[in-house]
Motif scaffolding. Structure first.
Motif, PDB file in Angstrom:
ATOM      1  N   TYR A  58       0.826  -1.197   0.000  1.00 15.62           N
ATOM      2  CA  TYR A  58       0.000   0.000   0.000  1.00 15.62           C
ATOM      3  C   TYR A  58       0.868   1.257   0.000  1.00 15.62           C
ATOM      4  O   TYR A  58       1.914   1.293   0.641  1.00 15.62           O
ATOM      5  CB  TYR A  58      -0.893   0.029   1.252  1.00 15.62           C
TER       6      TYR A  58
ATOM      7  N   TYR B 265       0.408   5.299   1.041  1.00 20.34           N
ATOM      8  CA  TYR B 265      -0.426   6.303   1.702  1.00 20.34           C
ATOM      9  C   TYR B 265       0.277   7.648   1.666  1.00 20.34           C
ATOM     10  O   TYR B 265       1.503   7.727   1.615  1.00 20.34           O
ATOM     11  CB  TYR B 265      -0.681   5.948   3.166  1.00 20.34           C
TER      12      TYR B 265
ATOM     13  N   GLY C  50      -4.974  12.519   8.720  1.00 17.89           N
ATOM     14  CA  GLY C  50      -4.912  11.069   8.692  1.00 17.89           C
ATOM     15  C   GLY C  50      -4.223  10.550   7.448  1.00 17.89           C
ATOM     16  O   GLY C  50      -3.723  11.321   6.626  1.00 17.89           O
TER      17      GLY C  50
ATOM     18  N   TYR D  66      -2.982   0.458  -3.937  1.00 22.20           N
ATOM     19  CA  TYR D  66      -2.617  -0.795  -3.326  1.00 22.20           C
ATOM     20  C   TYR D  66      -2.424  -1.845  -4.410  1.00 22.20           C
ATOM     21  O   TYR D  66      -2.952  -1.705  -5.524  1.00 22.20           O
ATOM     22  CB  TYR D  66      -3.607  -1.252  -2.246  1.00 22.20           C
TER      23      TYR D  66
ATOM     24  N   LEU E  80       3.966   7.062   2.905  1.00 22.05           N
ATOM     25  CA  LEU E  80       4.230   5.837   3.650  1.00 22.05           C
ATOM     26  C   LEU E  80       3.869   4.625   2.818  1.00 22.05           C
ATOM     27  O   LEU E  80       2.805   4.574   2.197  1.00 22.05           O
ATOM     28  CB  LEU E  80       3.419   5.816   4.944  1.00 22.05           C
TER      29      LEU E  80
ATOM     30  N   GLY F 217       6.732   1.321   6.432  1.00 22.29           N
ATOM     31  CA  GLY F 217       8.084   1.780   6.220  1.00 22.29           C
ATOM     32  C   GLY F 217       8.334   3.062   6.992  1.00 22.29           C
ATOM     33  O   GLY F 217       7.407   3.628   7.584  1.00 22.29           O
TER      34      GLY F 217
ATOM     35  N   PHE G 229      -7.717  -2.627  12.677  1.00 22.00           N
ATOM     36  CA  PHE G 229      -6.356  -2.479  13.182  1.00 22.00           C
ATOM     37  C   PHE G 229      -6.234  -1.189  13.990  1.00 22.00           C
ATOM     38  O   PHE G 229      -6.818  -0.171  13.639  1.00 22.00           O
ATOM     39  CB  PHE G 229      -5.356  -2.412  12.020  1.00 22.00           C
TER      40      PHE G 229
ATOM     41  N   TYR H  28      -3.218   1.441  15.517  1.00 19.75           N
ATOM     42  CA  TYR H  28      -1.818   1.827  15.426  1.00 19.75           C
ATOM     43  C   TYR H  28      -1.569   3.018  16.336  1.00 19.75           C
ATOM     44  O   TYR H  28      -2.469   3.817  16.608  1.00 19.75           O
ATOM     45  CB  TYR H  28      -1.448   2.256  14.007  1.00 19.75           C
TER      46      TYR H  28
ATOM     47  N   GLN I  70       1.024   6.393  16.394  1.00 22.71           N
ATOM     48  CA  GLN I  70       1.954   7.156  15.564  1.00 22.71           C
ATOM     49  C   GLN I  70       2.545   8.299  16.361  1.00 22.71           C
ATOM     50  O   GLN I  70       1.813   9.139  16.894  1.00 22.71           O
ATOM     51  CB  GLN I  70       1.270   7.686  14.303  1.00 22.71           C
TER      52      GLN I  70
ATOM     53  N   GLY J  19       6.408   6.656  11.062  1.00 25.52           N
ATOM     54  CA  GLY J  19       5.325   5.847  10.535  1.00 25.52           C
ATOM     55  C   GLY J  19       4.532   5.207  11.659  1.00 25.52           C
ATOM     56  O   GLY J  19       5.010   5.093  12.788  1.00 25.52           O
ATOM     57  N   PRO J  20       3.304   4.777  11.378  1.00 21.08           N
ATOM     58  CA  PRO J  20       2.477   4.131  12.408  1.00 21.08           C
ATOM     59  C   PRO J  20       3.109   2.841  12.920  1.00 21.08           C
ATOM     60  O   PRO J  20       3.733   2.097  12.151  1.00 21.08           O
ATOM     61  CB  PRO J  20       1.171   3.849  11.664  1.00 21.08           C
TER      62      PRO J  20
ATOM     63  N   PHE K   1       2.233  -0.723  14.715  1.00 19.86           N
ATOM     64  CA  PHE K   1       1.108  -1.640  14.901  1.00 19.86           C
ATOM     65  C   PHE K   1       0.879  -1.968  16.376  1.00 19.86           C
ATOM     66  O   PHE K   1       1.825  -2.240  17.122  1.00 19.86           O
ATOM     67  CB  PHE K   1       1.368  -2.916  14.109  1.00 19.86           C
TER      68      PHE K   1
ATOM     69  N   THR L 162      -4.806  -6.228  16.056  1.00 19.68           N
ATOM     70  CA  THR L 162      -5.774  -6.567  15.026  1.00 19.68           C
ATOM     71  C   THR L 162      -6.941  -7.278  15.680  1.00 19.68           C
ATOM     72  O   THR L 162      -6.748  -8.170  16.513  1.00 19.68           O
ATOM     73  CB  THR L 162      -5.182  -7.514  13.966  1.00 19.68           C
TER      74      THR L 162
ATOM     75  N   LEU M 194      -4.408   5.649  15.639  1.00 20.33           N
ATOM     76  CA  LEU M 194      -5.107   5.477  14.370  1.00 20.33           C
ATOM     77  C   LEU M 194      -5.797   4.123  14.329  1.00 20.33           C
ATOM     78  O   LEU M 194      -5.223   3.127  14.785  1.00 20.33           O
ATOM     79  CB  LEU M 194      -4.125   5.551  13.202  1.00 20.33           C
TER      80      LEU M 194
ATOM     81  N   LEU N  26      -9.953  -3.178   7.202  1.00 19.47           N
ATOM     82  CA  LEU N  26      -9.628  -3.918   5.992  1.00 19.47           C
ATOM     83  C   LEU N  26     -10.903  -4.534   5.447  1.00 19.47           C
ATOM     84  O   LEU N  26     -11.574  -5.306   6.139  1.00 19.47           O
ATOM     85  CB  LEU N  26      -8.603  -5.011   6.303  1.00 19.47           C
TER      86      LEU N  26
ATOM     87  N   LYS O   6      -8.626  -3.459   0.562  1.00 17.90           N
ATOM     88  CA  LYS O   6      -8.418  -2.063   0.914  1.00 17.90           C
ATOM     89  C   LYS O   6      -8.243  -1.922   2.416  1.00 17.90           C
ATOM     90  O   LYS O   6      -9.006  -2.476   3.198  1.00 17.90           O
ATOM     91  CB  LYS O   6      -9.606  -1.212   0.463  1.00 17.90           C
ATOM     92  N   LEU O   7      -7.235  -1.155   2.801  1.00 14.78           N
ATOM     93  CA  LEU O   7      -6.984  -0.833   4.207  1.00 14.78           C
ATOM     94  C   LEU O   7      -7.160   0.674   4.350  1.00 14.78           C
ATOM     95  O   LEU O   7      -6.321   1.449   3.899  1.00 14.78           O
ATOM     96  CB  LEU O   7      -5.572  -1.261   4.613  1.00 14.78           C
ATOM     97  N   VAL O   8      -8.260   1.077   4.975  1.00 15.82           N
ATOM     98  CA  VAL O   8      -8.634   2.490   5.053  1.00 15.82           C
ATOM     99  C   VAL O   8      -8.551   2.975   6.490  1.00 15.82           C
ATOM    100  O   VAL O   8      -9.062   2.322   7.403  1.00 15.82           O
ATOM    101  CB  VAL O   8     -10.059   2.710   4.503  1.00 15.82           C
ATOM    102  N   PHE O   9      -7.945   4.154   6.667  1.00 13.88           N
ATOM    103  CA  PHE O   9      -7.705   4.700   7.998  1.00 13.88           C
ATOM    104  C   PHE O   9      -8.711   5.777   8.381  1.00 13.88           C
ATOM    105  O   PHE O   9      -9.219   6.511   7.526  1.00 13.88           O
ATOM    106  CB  PHE O   9      -6.306   5.323   8.060  1.00 13.88           C
ATOM    107  N   GLY O  10      -8.947   5.888   9.670  1.00 19.34           N
ATOM    108  CA  GLY O  10      -9.629   7.042  10.214  1.00 19.34           C
ATOM    109  C   GLY O  10      -8.640   8.191  10.373  1.00 19.34           C
ATOM    110  O   GLY O  10      -7.439   8.038  10.130  1.00 19.34           O
ATOM    111  N   ALA O  11      -9.153   9.356  10.787  1.00 22.95           N
ATOM    112  CA  ALA O  11      -8.321  10.555  10.886  1.00 22.95           C
ATOM    113  C   ALA O  11      -7.440  10.568  12.127  1.00 22.95           C
ATOM    114  O   ALA O  11      -6.503  11.370  12.207  1.00 22.95           O
ATOM    115  CB  ALA O  11      -9.194  11.797  10.851  1.00 22.95           C
TER     116      ALA O  11
END
Lengths: 109, 108
Positions: A34, A36, A43, A49, A90, A101, B34, B36, B38, B43-44, B46, B49, B87, B91, B95-100
Motif C-alpha cells: 500500500y 499512503y 490522517g 494498493y 508511507l 516503512g 487495526f 496503530y 503514531q 510511521g504508524p 502496529f 488486530t 489510528l 480492511l 483495501k486498508l482504510v484509515f480514520g483521521a
C-alpha cells in the motif's frame, strides 16, 4: 525478519518536476502493498494498493501513478509534481506484522 | 459510502486518568480492524488486530474491543509516554482504510 525499506527519507522538489519513490519488502513473498500520503496533522489517505506483480488499484485520480515491477517492490511516481503533492508518503505491507516503512517526507516548492 | 470515523479528535488526560477512544465504521465485509500508534514524524506502529465482534486484545495499559459497528481502545492509568496519535484502520476486500486519528496528550 520482515522489513520494509523506503527511500529517500526526505525530498525537496520544484513544482513540475518528476517523482519516484521506492518501497521494498524483505522477509516475505507476494505481500499486499500500500501507498499512503499523510498531510500535516491529518490522517492517512490511501493512494494505491497492489496484491501482486503488475496489479495496481488506484484510489486517487490525480497526477500520481504506481507500479509493481517485482514481487517485493512498489514504486510511486509522478511526471509533474504539484504543490498539493507535499506530504509524508508511507509504504505499508499488510502481512503478519502489519508493517509500515519509515516514510518519505516530500516538500514541493 | 464506506467510512471510518474516530472520536474524539483530541483528548487530554491527566496521568492515571483512564479513558477510551472510539473508531466507528460503516464498511461492508469487514476482514479486520487495526489499531496503530503514531509518534510525530514517524510511521504508524502496529498495536492490535481484531477480526470479529466480541474479540478483545490487551497490551500493557491498552485494551482494544470490537463490536459489529465500532471498536474502542481503552487506556488504563495512562502515562505521559502514551502521548501519541492513535489510528484505526479497517480492511475490507484488499483495501486498508484509515480514520483521521485521535491525538492523545497525557500530562504528568
Amino acid at each position: 525478519s520482515q522489513t520494509i525499506h523506503q527511500w529517500p527519507a526526505t525530498l525537496v522538489q520544484p513544482v513540475g518536476s518528476p517523482l519516484s519513490l521506492e518501497c521494498t519488502v524483505e522477509g516475505t513473498s507476494n505481500p499486499n502493498l500500500y501507498w499512503y500520503r499523510q498531510a500535516a496533522g491529518r490522517g492517512l489517505q490511501l493512494l494505491f494498493y497492489s496484491v501482486g506483480i503488475g496489479q495496481i488499484s488506484s484510489e486517487v485520480p490525480q497526477n500520481l501513478s504506481a507500479s509493481r515491477p517485482q514481487d517485493r517492490q512498489f514504486i510511486l511516481s509522478s511526471k509533474k509534481l504539484l504543490l498539493s503533492d507535499s506530504g509524508f508518503y508511507l509504504c505499508a505491507w499488510l502481512g503478519q506484522g502489519k508493517f509500515f516503512g519509515p516514510g518519505t517526507r516530500l516538500t514541493v516548492l | 459510502e464506506d467510512q471510518v470515523t474516530q472520536s474524539p479528535e483530541a483528548l487530554r488526560l491527566q496521568e492515571g486518568e483512564s479513558s477510551s477512544l472510539n473508531c466507528s465504521y460503516t464498511v461492508s465485509g469487514l476482514r479486520g480492524l487495526f489499531w496503530y500508534r503514531q509518534d510525530p514524524g514517524k510511521g504508524p506502529e502496529f498495536l492490535f488486530t481484531l477480526y470479529s465482534a466480541g474479540e478483545e486484545k490487551e497490551k500493557e495499559r491498552l485494551k482494544a474491543t470490537l463490536t459489529k459497528k465500532e471498536s474502542f481502545l481503552h487506556i488504563t492509568a495512562p502515562k505521559p509516554e502514551d502521548s501519541a496519535t492513535y489510528l484505526c484502520a479497517v480492511l475490507y476486500g484488499n483495501k486498508l482504510v484509515f480514520g483521521a486519528g485521535t491525538i492523545l496528550r497525557v500530562k504528568s
